[in-house]
Design an enzyme around this catalytic site. Structure first.
Site, PDB file in Angstrom:
ATOM      1  N   LYS A  33      -1.198-144.020  87.572  1.00  0.00           N
ATOM      2  CA  LYS A  33       0.078-143.307  87.744  1.00  0.00           C
ATOM      3  C   LYS A  33       1.075-144.154  88.531  1.00  0.00           C
ATOM      4  CE  LYS A  33      -0.722-139.169  85.923  1.00  0.00           C
ATOM      5  NZ  LYS A  33      -1.829-138.468  86.561  1.00  0.00           N
ATOM      6  N   TRP A  34       0.591-144.791  89.621  1.00  0.00           N
ATOM      7  CA  TRP A  34       1.544-145.514  90.464  1.00  0.00           C
ATOM      8  C   TRP A  34       1.981-146.834  89.818  1.00  0.00           C
ATOM      9  CZ3 TRP A  34       5.371-144.698  93.057  1.00  0.00           C
ATOM     10  CH2 TRP A  34       5.802-145.410  94.181  1.00  0.00           C
ATOM     11  N   GLY A  35       1.060-147.513  89.182  1.00  0.00           N
ATOM     12  CA  GLY A  35       1.434-148.733  88.491  1.00  0.00           C
ATOM     13  C   GLY A  35       2.477-148.462  87.424  1.00  0.00           C
ATOM     14  N   LYS A  83      -2.709-147.700  98.905  1.00  0.00           N
ATOM     15  CA  LYS A  83      -2.754-147.156 100.270  1.00  0.00           C
ATOM     16  C   LYS A  83      -4.202-146.784 100.567  1.00  0.00           C
ATOM     17  CE  LYS A  83       1.843-145.033  99.777  1.00  0.00           C
ATOM     18  NZ  LYS A  83       2.597-143.757  99.693  1.00  0.00           N
ATOM     19  N   LYS A 131      -2.315-141.086 106.341  1.00  0.00           N
ATOM     20  CA  LYS A 131      -1.645-139.832 105.929  1.00  0.00           C
ATOM     21  C   LYS A 131      -2.420-139.141 104.823  1.00  0.00           C
ATOM     22  CE  LYS A 131       0.149-141.168 101.825  1.00  0.00           C
ATOM     23  NZ  LYS A 131       0.093-140.440 100.532  1.00  0.00           N
ATOM     24  N   THR A 138       3.111-135.725 101.691  1.00  0.00           N
ATOM     25  CA  THR A 138       1.759-135.607 101.117  1.00  0.00           C
ATOM     26  C   THR A 138       1.010-134.394 101.644  1.00  0.00           C
ATOM     27  OG1 THR A 138       1.776-138.034 101.105  1.00  0.00           O
ATOM     28  CG2 THR A 138      -0.325-136.968 100.642  1.00  0.00           C
ATOM     29  N   ASN A 193      -4.611-135.878  97.380  1.00  0.00           N
ATOM     30  CA  ASN A 193      -5.393-135.685  98.613  1.00  0.00           C
ATOM     31  C   ASN A 193      -5.270-134.253  99.124  1.00  0.00           C
ATOM     32  OD1 ASN A 193      -6.548-138.454  99.416  1.00  0.00           O
ATOM     33  ND2 ASN A 193      -4.433-138.893  98.822  1.00  0.00           N
TER      34      ASN A 193
HETATM   35  N1  NAD Z   1       0.042-141.576  92.270  1.00  0.00           N
HETATM   36  C1  NAD Z   1       0.948-141.618  93.235  1.00  0.00           C
HETATM   37  O1  NAD Z   1       1.791-140.710  93.379  1.00  0.00           O
HETATM   38  C2  NAD Z   1       0.945-142.772  94.216  1.00  0.00           C
HETATM   39  C3  NAD Z   1       2.104-143.045  94.938  1.00  0.00           C
HETATM   40  C4  NAD Z   1       2.081-144.089  95.870  1.00  0.00           C
HETATM   41  C5  NAD Z   1       0.941-144.855  96.035  1.00  0.00           C
HETATM   42  N2  NAD Z   1      -0.155-144.569  95.285  1.00  0.00           N
HETATM   43  C6  NAD Z   1      -1.330-145.436  95.490  1.00  0.00           C
HETATM   44  O2  NAD Z   1      -1.474-146.271  94.340  1.00  0.00           O
HETATM   45  C7  NAD Z   1      -2.841-146.642  94.189  1.00  0.00           C
HETATM   46  C8  NAD Z   1      -3.254-146.388  92.759  1.00  0.00           C
HETATM   47  O3  NAD Z   1      -3.249-144.992  92.606  1.00  0.00           O
HETATM   48  P1  NAD Z   1      -2.806-144.258  91.247  1.00  0.00           P
HETATM   49  O4  NAD Z   1      -2.025-143.053  91.634  1.00  0.00           O
HETATM   50  O5  NAD Z   1      -2.221-145.223  90.295  1.00  0.00           O
HETATM   51  O6  NAD Z   1      -4.244-143.790  90.746  1.00  0.00           O
HETATM   52  P2  NAD Z   1      -4.690-143.268  89.312  1.00  0.00           P
HETATM   53  O7  NAD Z   1      -5.889-142.425  89.553  1.00  0.00           O
HETATM   54  O8  NAD Z   1      -3.518-142.717  88.572  1.00  0.00           O
HETATM   55  O9  NAD Z   1      -5.114-144.618  88.594  1.00  0.00           O
HETATM   56  C9  NAD Z   1      -6.130-145.400  89.155  1.00  0.00           C
HETATM   57  C10 NAD Z   1      -6.192-146.618  88.289  1.00  0.00           C
HETATM   58  O10 NAD Z   1      -7.145-147.508  88.850  1.00  0.00           O
HETATM   59  C11 NAD Z   1      -7.923-148.025  87.789  1.00  0.00           C
HETATM   60  N3  NAD Z   1      -9.230-148.403  88.298  1.00  0.00           N
HETATM   61  C12 NAD Z   1     -10.246-147.590  88.605  1.00  0.00           C
HETATM   62  N4  NAD Z   1     -11.307-148.321  88.966  1.00  0.00           N
HETATM   63  C13 NAD Z   1     -10.922-149.611  88.906  1.00  0.00           C
HETATM   64  C14 NAD Z   1     -11.557-150.841  89.165  1.00  0.00           C
HETATM   65  N5  NAD Z   1     -12.848-150.861  89.575  1.00  0.00           N
HETATM   66  N6  NAD Z   1     -10.878-151.973  88.973  1.00  0.00           N
HETATM   67  C15 NAD Z   1      -9.597-151.942  88.551  1.00  0.00           C
HETATM   68  N7  NAD Z   1      -8.928-150.814  88.281  1.00  0.00           N
HETATM   69  C16 NAD Z   1      -9.600-149.666  88.473  1.00  0.00           C
HETATM   70  C17 NAD Z   1      -8.015-146.901  86.781  1.00  0.00           C
HETATM   71  O11 NAD Z   1      -8.280-147.426  85.501  1.00  0.00           O
HETATM   72  C18 NAD Z   1      -6.631-146.287  86.858  1.00  0.00           C
HETATM   73  O12 NAD Z   1      -5.775-146.914  85.962  1.00  0.00           O
HETATM   74  C19 NAD Z   1      -3.618-145.820  95.221  1.00  0.00           C
HETATM   75  O13 NAD Z   1      -3.903-146.617  96.348  1.00  0.00           O
HETATM   76  C20 NAD Z   1      -2.636-144.713  95.601  1.00  0.00           C
HETATM   77  O14 NAD Z   1      -2.835-144.253  96.924  1.00  0.00           O
HETATM   78  C21 NAD Z   1      -0.203-143.558  94.396  1.00  0.00           C
HETATM   79  O1  G3P Z   2      -1.245-138.066  95.505  1.00  0.00           O
HETATM   80  P1  G3P Z   2      -1.507-138.750  96.844  1.00  0.00           P
HETATM   81  O2  G3P Z   2      -2.057-137.813  97.873  1.00  0.00           O
HETATM   82  O3  G3P Z   2      -2.329-140.006  96.652  1.00  0.00           O
HETATM   83  O4  G3P Z   2      -0.066-139.209  97.423  1.00  0.00           O
HETATM   84  C1  G3P Z   2       0.725-140.007  96.591  1.00  0.00           C
HETATM   85  C2  G3P Z   2       1.661-140.857  97.445  1.00  0.00           C
HETATM   86  O5  G3P Z   2       0.956-141.672  98.361  1.00  0.00           O
HETATM   87  C3  G3P Z   2       2.710-140.032  98.142  1.00  0.00           C
HETATM   88  O6  G3P Z   2       3.581-140.885  98.882  1.00  0.00           O
END
Ligand code: NAD
Ligand code: G3P
Length: 295
Positions: free
Chosen positions: A10-12, A79, A161, A218, A226
């Protein structure tokens, strides 16, 4: 700016959308996706600027197995604190890239809202402020960037957080009310700052977007994965069921384990994080955790 996003969760994907507004951006992940400008790993690593959106617990292995240093400048988007070692992300990434080529993005940012181009403000932290400024200058018009050089503070804030958000979800799930949630968030901010100061973080960083800003967001919304873990705990669900139903990363779970390990080793008083650990790892009754926190 020629960029590549690595990690298409999602974040990527949200950061890919954001940076694509004004830059030449490609995206890569281990699982091929039907995304425009999805490229091979080699093509991604060829880009001058990388955005690393791989979840914290998988960073070290991914870098060991796939990363090739071609002089890239890196924006770390995860994070979390590595459970197995208690390492912060800067401690991991600097084993592969000099710190003056590393920056960290943090702050209140649900991916779904960034994906919808809703107004957002974020922090970009680096010991190399010029690099932080470069990434900030290439954010889209709907994201206001603030730069800072307190990398440890930004990392601790972003990781901690998530653990407080789990506690907040428990609080709301138990129906304890707004007073209780506000008290929990306030004390959680104090706990984050106490922990961060142990590692040299500046206290004022915890009042920033990456600290209080991200914590308020959050710990108060069901959009947070979370926070939803906390709701599940309050319902008496086990962790396996909670994470299966969630279907996404909840970094607060492994980070709570990391904080417990660090707190034991360094004798740091982390009452809220320790109760989250007890609920996650030891199946402690959330009612008992609340009682012990208020006791
Ligand atoms: N989703 C948000 O709103 C948000 C916002 C800010 C920061 N983040 C941070 O971004 C980071 C990624 O979270 P996300 O929201 O994209 O999670 P997500 O659950 O949407 O995606 C996780 C991704 O990681 C990949 N993955 C899982 N295991 C793996 C491995 N062993 N090697 C490589 N890739 C692997 C999965 O294929 C998936 O594409 C986290 O640290 C999260 O805290 C998320
Ligand atoms: O969905 P969470 O709890 O991983 O939070 C997403 C982001 O870190 C919010 O800033």
């Amino acid at each position: 700016m020629k960029m590549a996003v690595i990690g298409a969760g999602k974040w990527g994907q949200a950061l890919y959308h954001a940076f694509s507004q004004d830059n030449d951006v490609v995206i890569y992940s281990r699982t091929p996706r039907e995304i425009e400008h999805f490229v091979s790993l080699d093509e991604a690593l060829e880009r001058e600027y990388l955005v690393m959106a791989i979840p914290a617990q998988f960073v070290r292995k991914w870098m060991e197995e796939h990363f090739e240093d071609r002089g890239q400048k890196i924006l770390v988007a995860a994070k979390g604190i590595e459970t197995s070692t208690g390492a912060f992300l800067n401690e991991i990434y600097t084993q592969f890239v000099p710190e003056d080529r590393l920056a960290y993005i943090s702050g209140p940012s649900f991916a779904t809202e960034v994906q919808q181009s809703l107004p957002t403000a974020l922090m970009i932290s680096s010991t190399n402020l010029a690099l932080a400024e470069t990434f900030s200058a290439h954010l889209p018009s709907y994201i206001k960037g603030y730069v800072d050089d307190d990398v440890v503070g930004a990392e601790v804030s972003g990781a901690y957080k998530n653990v407080i958000a789990i506690a907040s979800g428990v609080c709301d799930g138990l129906g304890l009310g707004n007073n209780a949630r506000a008290a929990l968030i306030s004390r959680g901010l104090v706990e984050m700052a106490r922990f961060g100061s142990t590692f040299g973080a500046r206290t004022e960083t915890f009042l920033s977007l990456g600290g209080a800003g991200d914590l308020f967001l959050t710990a108060s919304s069901k959009l947070s994965r979370n926070y939803r873990v906390g709701l599940g705990l309050a319902e008496g669900k086990d962790m396996e069921t909670i994470l299966e139903e969630l279907g996404e990363v909840a970094e607060g779970v492994p980070t709570a384990r990391a904080l417990h390990k660090i707190a034991q080793e360094k004798k740091i008083y982390l009452p809220i994080a320790e109760e989250v650990y007890a609920m996650i790892e030891e199946g402690k009754d959330p009612h008992e955790s609340v009682h012990d926190l208020l006791g």
